[in-house]
Design a protein around this motif. Structure first.
Motif, PDB file in Angstrom:
ATOM      1  N   UNK A  93       7.836  -4.481  -2.090  1.00  0.00           N
ATOM      2  CA  UNK A  93       9.091  -3.826  -1.734  1.00  0.00           C
ATOM      3  C   UNK A  93       9.160  -3.653  -0.220  1.00  0.00           C
ATOM      4  N   UNK A  94      10.377  -3.634   0.305  1.00  0.00           N
ATOM      5  CA  UNK A  94      10.576  -3.607   1.765  1.00  0.00           C
ATOM      6  C   UNK A  94      11.227  -2.273   2.127  1.00  0.00           C
ATOM      7  N   UNK A  95      10.404  -1.214   2.179  1.00  0.00           N
ATOM      8  CA  UNK A  95      10.955   0.130   2.408  1.00  0.00           C
ATOM      9  C   UNK A  95      11.537   0.282   3.803  1.00  0.00           C
ATOM     10  N   UNK A  96      10.843  -0.239   4.831  1.00  0.00           N
ATOM     11  CA  UNK A  96      11.348  -0.120   6.204  1.00  0.00           C
ATOM     12  C   UNK A  96      11.123  -1.438   6.948  1.00  0.00           C
ATOM     13  N   UNK A  97      11.702  -1.522   8.129  1.00  0.00           N
ATOM     14  CA  UNK A  97      11.537  -2.719   8.953  1.00  0.00           C
ATOM     15  C   UNK A  97      10.095  -2.923   9.419  1.00  0.00           C
ATOM     16  N   UNK A  98       9.282  -1.861   9.401  1.00  0.00           N
ATOM     17  CA  UNK A  98       7.930  -1.950   9.952  1.00  0.00           C
ATOM     18  C   UNK A  98       6.853  -1.904   8.872  1.00  0.00           C
ATOM     19  N   UNK A  99       7.195  -2.222   7.626  1.00  0.00           N
ATOM     20  CA  UNK A  99       6.180  -2.278   6.567  1.00  0.00           C
ATOM     21  C   UNK A  99       5.035  -3.214   6.946  1.00  0.00           C
ATOM     22  N   UNK A 178      13.435  -8.371  -1.903  1.00  0.00           N
ATOM     23  CA  UNK A 178      14.675  -7.631  -1.654  1.00  0.00           C
ATOM     24  C   UNK A 178      15.472  -8.233  -0.503  1.00  0.00           C
ATOM     25  N   UNK A 179      14.791  -8.963   0.382  1.00  0.00           N
ATOM     26  CA  UNK A 179      15.484  -9.660   1.459  1.00  0.00           C
ATOM     27  C   UNK A 179      15.757  -8.838   2.692  1.00  0.00           C
ATOM     28  N   UNK A 180      15.736  -7.530   2.569  1.00  0.00           N
ATOM     29  CA  UNK A 180      15.973  -6.633   3.701  1.00  0.00           C
ATOM     30  C   UNK A 180      15.371  -5.276   3.381  1.00  0.00           C
ATOM     31  N   UNK A 181      15.300  -4.404   4.400  1.00  0.00           N
ATOM     32  CA  UNK A 181      14.705  -3.089   4.171  1.00  0.00           C
ATOM     33  C   UNK A 181      15.719  -2.138   3.536  1.00  0.00           C
TER      34      UNK A 181
END
Length: 344
Positions: A93-99, A178-181
């Motif tokens: 999962x991509x919770x934030x831009x800085x994962x 998800x493709x984006x945060x």
């Protein structure tokens, strides 16, 4: 009170600048001092060049793990270990831009005791490859870039996967389905998609885009080159840094938690696009439930692994910091590396 607040903000800002400078400097130093001199190997022996690039990058990954430890960020990992010798797809999962910034430390713990032996490669948006330093070294290291134009992306993925299979390179490919945060805007789009397709609304994840994942898995299956899929879940129990700006300001989370589940290739639908898509959607339904439980309990349901040994991290911190210092000195004092000699 204003003066105290200003001092706290300034200290945080200086802390963030130092962290980002060390992180970015190590990338440039590795590229200029180690990667560039290796370029002749591309012509002499491409497999050896690829092996050297993989080793360079995997050992560099210890440096951000060491930096996070020094700056007080604790990385907790639970679930299954990742075998660095498997050809695998990692979905997260991509919770934030800085994962991705915290993923290096999780991979260090997840792959122990095989330090530096994994070959993690991201599937990223195409513009990232043009970023000076990180974009260059990721191109050298064979990261996969996509444009979100499927006809073009399918060809790119196919060529890269065929190349890895031909080299028998057991690689771990990370994709953010998800493709984006997760932001308010992206959640609204996900909710709209859920409404149109009679799917549940999610609070902690976005509905995954299944096309790229299904193609990736099917291509590896056809080449008999898929050992497992690792389902990774990232969660932040306290502060959630949403972008790189937060890191520059010194706003780090105190803890970042990762939960890993290994799914054997034998338990993954084979050569059936629609079944693979449903399979990934089911994983995200489960991931939403796991994250809901995490944010209620501030922990994943499985036991956290013991903290990783620190000697390799201390060695990496010393090596990459010294290399960065050497690069700075060369940029100031070496006529070979001065910009004036490059026509700038």
């Amino acid at each position: 009170m204003k003066d105290i607040h200003s001092q706290i903000v300034m200290r945080g800002f200086l802390r963030g600048i130092l962290y980002c400078a060390l992180w970015y400097g190590s990338i440039l130093a590795g590229f200029l001092i180690i990667a560039c001199p290796l370029f002749p190997l591309v012509l002499l022996s491409p497999p050896k060049f690829r092996k050297c690039g993989d080793l360079l990058f995997s050992y560099w990954e210890l440096y951000p793990a060491a930096l996070l430890r020094m700056f007080g960020v604790k990385i907790y990992v639970s679930g299954d270990h990742i075998s660095p010798h498997e050809s695998a797809v990692l979905v997260m999962n991509h919770r934030t831009r800085v994962d991705w910034n915290f993923l290096w430390a999780a991979m260090y713990q997840a792959c122990l005791p095989n330090v530096g032996s994994h070959k993690l490669k991201f599937i990223l948006k195409d513009p990232i490859r043009h970023i000076p330093g990180p974009g260059w070294i990721m191109q050298v290291n064979g990261f996969l870039y996509i444009t979100r134009r499927w006809e073009e992306d399918r060809g790119r993925l196919s060529r890269t996967l065929d190349y890895l299979i031909a080299l028998n390179s057991r690689t771990q490919l990370l994709i953010f389905p998800e493709g984006t945060d997760l932001t308010e805007s992206s959640r609204e789009k996900s909710d709209k998609y859920a409404l149109q397709n009679n799917l549940p609304r999610y609070s902690y994840t976005l509905h995954p885009k299944t096309t790229g994942f299904a193609y990736l898995v099917q291509h590896l299956q056809r080449g008999n080159f898929l050992d497992a899929v690792y389902d990774m879940t990232i969660a932040y129990p306290d502060y959630i840094p949403q972008s790189e700006v937060d890191l520059i300001r010194g706003k780090f989370p105190r803890e970042v938690h990762f939960h890993i589940r290994r799914i054997s290739s034998a338990d993954i639908p084979a050569h059936d696009n629609s079944s693979l898509r449903r399979w990934l959607e089911d994983r995200w339904f489960d991931k939403e439930a796991i994250l809901r439980g995490f944010y209620e309990q501030k922990a994943f349901p499985t036991q956290i692994w013991p903290m990783a040994k620190t000697l390799p991290l201390r060695a990496a911190f010393a090596f990459w910091s010294i290399l960065t210092g050497i690069m700075v000195l060369l940029l100031f004092y070496s006529s070979f590396l001065r910009p004036s000699n490059c026509g700038l």
